[in-house]
Design a protein around this motif. Structure first.
Motif, PDB file in Angstrom:
ATOM      1  N   PHE A 139     -48.569  -8.080 -19.005  1.00  0.00           N
ATOM      2  CA  PHE A 139     -47.440  -8.753 -18.127  1.00  0.00           C
ATOM      3  C   PHE A 139     -47.674  -8.385 -16.904  1.00  0.00           C
ATOM      4  N   PHE A 140     -47.690  -6.952 -16.846  1.00  0.00           N
ATOM      5  CA  PHE A 140     -47.552  -6.460 -15.501  1.00  0.00           C
ATOM      6  C   PHE A 140     -49.008  -6.769 -14.548  1.00  0.00           C
ATOM      7  N   ALA A 141     -50.013  -6.913 -15.354  1.00  0.00           N
ATOM      8  CA  ALA A 141     -51.358  -7.009 -14.794  1.00  0.00           C
ATOM      9  C   ALA A 141     -51.514  -8.500 -14.171  1.00  0.00           C
ATOM     10  N   THR A 142     -50.686  -9.220 -14.968  1.00  0.00           N
ATOM     11  CA  THR A 142     -50.621 -10.801 -14.639  1.00  0.00           C
ATOM     12  C   THR A 142     -49.840 -10.669 -13.379  1.00  0.00           C
ATOM     13  N   ALA A 143     -48.727 -10.333 -13.084  1.00  0.00           N
ATOM     14  CA  ALA A 143     -47.974 -10.101 -12.180  1.00  0.00           C
ATOM     15  C   ALA A 143     -48.731  -9.466 -10.952  1.00  0.00           C
ATOM     16  N   LEU A 144     -49.427  -8.432 -11.150  1.00  0.00           N
ATOM     17  CA  LEU A 144     -50.196  -7.806 -10.229  1.00  0.00           C
ATOM     18  C   LEU A 144     -51.299  -8.302  -9.712  1.00  0.00           C
ATOM     19  N   LEU A 145     -51.626  -9.273 -10.340  1.00  0.00           N
ATOM     20  CA  LEU A 145     -52.917 -10.168  -9.691  1.00  0.00           C
ATOM     21  C   LEU A 145     -52.529 -11.237  -8.841  1.00  0.00           C
ATOM     22  N   LEU A 146     -51.287 -11.230  -8.563  1.00  0.00           N
ATOM     23  CA  LEU A 146     -50.918 -12.058  -7.618  1.00  0.00           C
ATOM     24  C   LEU A 146     -51.040 -11.611  -6.090  1.00  0.00           C
ATOM     25  N   LYS A 147     -51.338 -10.276  -6.164  1.00  0.00           N
ATOM     26  CA  LYS A 147     -51.315  -9.461  -4.953  1.00  0.00           C
ATOM     27  C   LYS A 147     -52.537  -8.646  -4.934  1.00  0.00           C
ATOM     28  N   VAL A 148     -53.111  -8.229  -6.061  1.00  0.00           N
ATOM     29  CA  VAL A 148     -54.361  -7.373  -6.092  1.00  0.00           C
ATOM     30  C   VAL A 148     -55.383  -8.053  -6.442  1.00  0.00           C
ATOM     31  N   ARG A 149     -56.498  -7.909  -6.131  1.00  0.00           N
ATOM     32  CA  ARG A 149     -57.697  -8.511  -6.292  1.00  0.00           C
ATOM     33  C   ARG A 149     -58.251  -8.129  -7.790  1.00  0.00           C
ATOM     34  N   PRO A 150     -58.551  -8.899  -8.591  1.00  0.00           N
ATOM     35  CA  PRO A 150     -58.961  -8.517  -9.958  1.00  0.00           C
ATOM     36  C   PRO A 150     -60.194  -7.120  -9.875  1.00  0.00           C
ATOM     37  N   ARG A 151     -60.890  -7.158  -8.955  1.00  0.00           N
ATOM     38  CA  ARG A 151     -61.854  -6.188  -8.973  1.00  0.00           C
ATOM     39  C   ARG A 151     -61.217  -4.864  -8.669  1.00  0.00           C
ATOM     40  N   VAL A 152     -60.496  -4.855  -7.780  1.00  0.00           N
ATOM     41  CA  VAL A 152     -59.456  -3.733  -7.292  1.00  0.00           C
ATOM     42  C   VAL A 152     -58.904  -3.088  -8.853  1.00  0.00           C
TER      43      VAL A 152
END
Length: 427
Positions: free
Chosen positions: A298-311
């Motif tokens: 869930f944290f990654a799902t939210a984080l991917l709104l602002k952070v690029r998947p590769r990063v």
């Protein structure tokens, strides 16, 4: 984005209308697809508990117990391509229902296997169960991946995988409470009867869900296959000429190998490095690790709104290299805690590698997805060598192998996902 579909590009050859469905109309199909993730999460969570359970009840070595994992992930290795062909020929709904049906048969086979009281029948039953999960996952992973905006594929897959993590949480919780509790085991009629009851209930639940899916409307139309022609895009190349995809499959196989090896010997590791910890407590600790995995999703799902998947993938990969080295150091209580943290940072890896590796593949998306699911067969790579190392040198030393795999994951996020024909970087 306008979706163009016709009979030639529709699974099963059914003629369908052009035009994407409104987002709201895809929520129902997405919900059914996501529910599938809960099922194979539960099956996988029980797998790691059975590994330790059979070491104790059937007196087998850590290396020999790895045959459960080899059977489970060997099914993915052997059947992912046929599952992809089935998906292409008959469509998402047929693939999901077929996968559920075979999964139920595999669960039912645990009943006579338990009655036989030998390890080999369990290995065979696990293979059949995993064969169904392979068909199910090939269909559901691909369905979630294409069910909406291609740019949000990583977010959808991470959300879906969160429910997989929920199933993984319940697996060791149930297994620990039933298989490692003398009181519960006795109340159910013994070790044999407890396994029969657990897997019998799983079979019933899977059959009921299969009926619900069969009666539901899961449209093949209005779905972006992430391969539709977009104005200005170059035609997709064959998969063999897509370096980022090939690197993605290899990375996925190594990551799954690490994940499976870690789960298989989790209870061995924590009981060895935490004085007084029982196998049942180790199983409950594995459920705690699954909570970290779930929260991480869930944290990654939210984080991917602002952070690029590769990063995100690169960062998480580096962190897990460090954590697994701490685990390998064998520090009392510290190594088990570090191992708990590993699960949080593993949480986004499968979905992100899957999405990055299948990006921009045009009409080859479905075939690529089946090959990416086939990479789950990488789960056969680490359990046996880790078990052998654990038998010879201790469970801690075995965790050096996952550290190498996480280094490859970090590289894929950093460089591998950008590979293109001619060595030029993709955006």
């Amino acid at each position: 984005m306008v979706i163009e579909t016709d009979a030639a590009h529709t699974p099963g050859g059914l003629a369908q209308s052009s035009g994407a469905k409104p987002a709201g109309s895809l929520k129902g199909p997405l919900a059914f697809a996501i529910a599938c993730f809960l099922i194979w999460g539960l099956a996988y969570g029980l797998l790691d508990v059975l590994n330790k359970h059979f070491q104790e009840t059937l007196s087998i070595s850590q290396a020999d117990s790895a045959w459960l994992q080899i059977a489970y992930f060997g099914a993915y290795l052997l059947l992912s391509i046929p599952a992809g062909l089935l998906l292409h020929a008959r469509g998402y709904k047929f693939g999901i229902v077929s996968g559920l049906a075979v999964t139920a048969i595999g669960a039912l086979l645990f009943i006579p296997a338990a009655g036989a009281g030998a390890f080999l029948p369990f290995v065979g039953s696990m293979f059949v169960l995993a064969a169904g999960l392979c068909i199910l996952e090939t269909s559901a992973d691909t369905y979630v991946n294409v069910l909406g905006d291609p740019a949000k594929a990583s977010q959808r897959l991470n959300l879906a995988q969160s429910f997989n993590a929920l199933g993984v949480f319940f697996g060791p919780l149930i297994g620990g409470a039933v298989f490692f509790s003398p009181t519960t085991t006795a109340a159910l009629g013994g070790a044999t009867r407890s396994i029969q009851i657990v897997y019998g209930l799983i079979a019933v639940g899977v059959v009921l869900f299969a009926i619900a899916v069969w009666r539901a409307r899961l449209p093949e139309t209005g779905l972006s296959d992430h391969g539709g022609a977009v104005e200005g895009d170059a035609p997709a190349l064959p998969l063999s000429k897509q370096p980022h995809f090939i690197a993605g499959v290899i990375t996925q196989a190594l990551y799954i190998g690490a994940q499976v090896g870690i789960g298989a010997y989790f209870i061995n590791l924590v009981t060895h490095n935490w004085q007084g910890l029982t196998s049942q407590q180790g199983a409950f600790m594995l459920s705690l690790a699954a909570i970290g995995y779930l929260v991480g999703r869930f944290f990654a799902t939210a984080l991917l709104l602002k952070v690029r998947p590769r990063v995100l993938l690169t960062t998480y990969g580096v962190i897990n290299v460090v954590l697994t080295l701490v685990v390998a150091a064998g520090i009392d209580k510290v190594s088990p805690i570090a191992l708990l943290a590993v699960f949080f940072f593993m949480s986004t890896m499968f979905a992100t590698i899957f999405a990055l590796g299948t990006t921009g593949l045009g009409a080859g998306t479905k075939k690529a997805s089946s090959l990416m699911v086939m990479a789950i067969g990488g789960g056969v790579l680490l359990p046996w060598p880790m078990g052998k190392i654990a038998d010879l040198y201790g469970a801690n030393v075995a965790f050096l192998l996952p550290a190498v795999c996480f280094a490859v994951v970090a590289w894929y996020g950093w460089k591998g996902a950008t590979l293109a024909v001619g060595g030029q970087a993709r955006r």
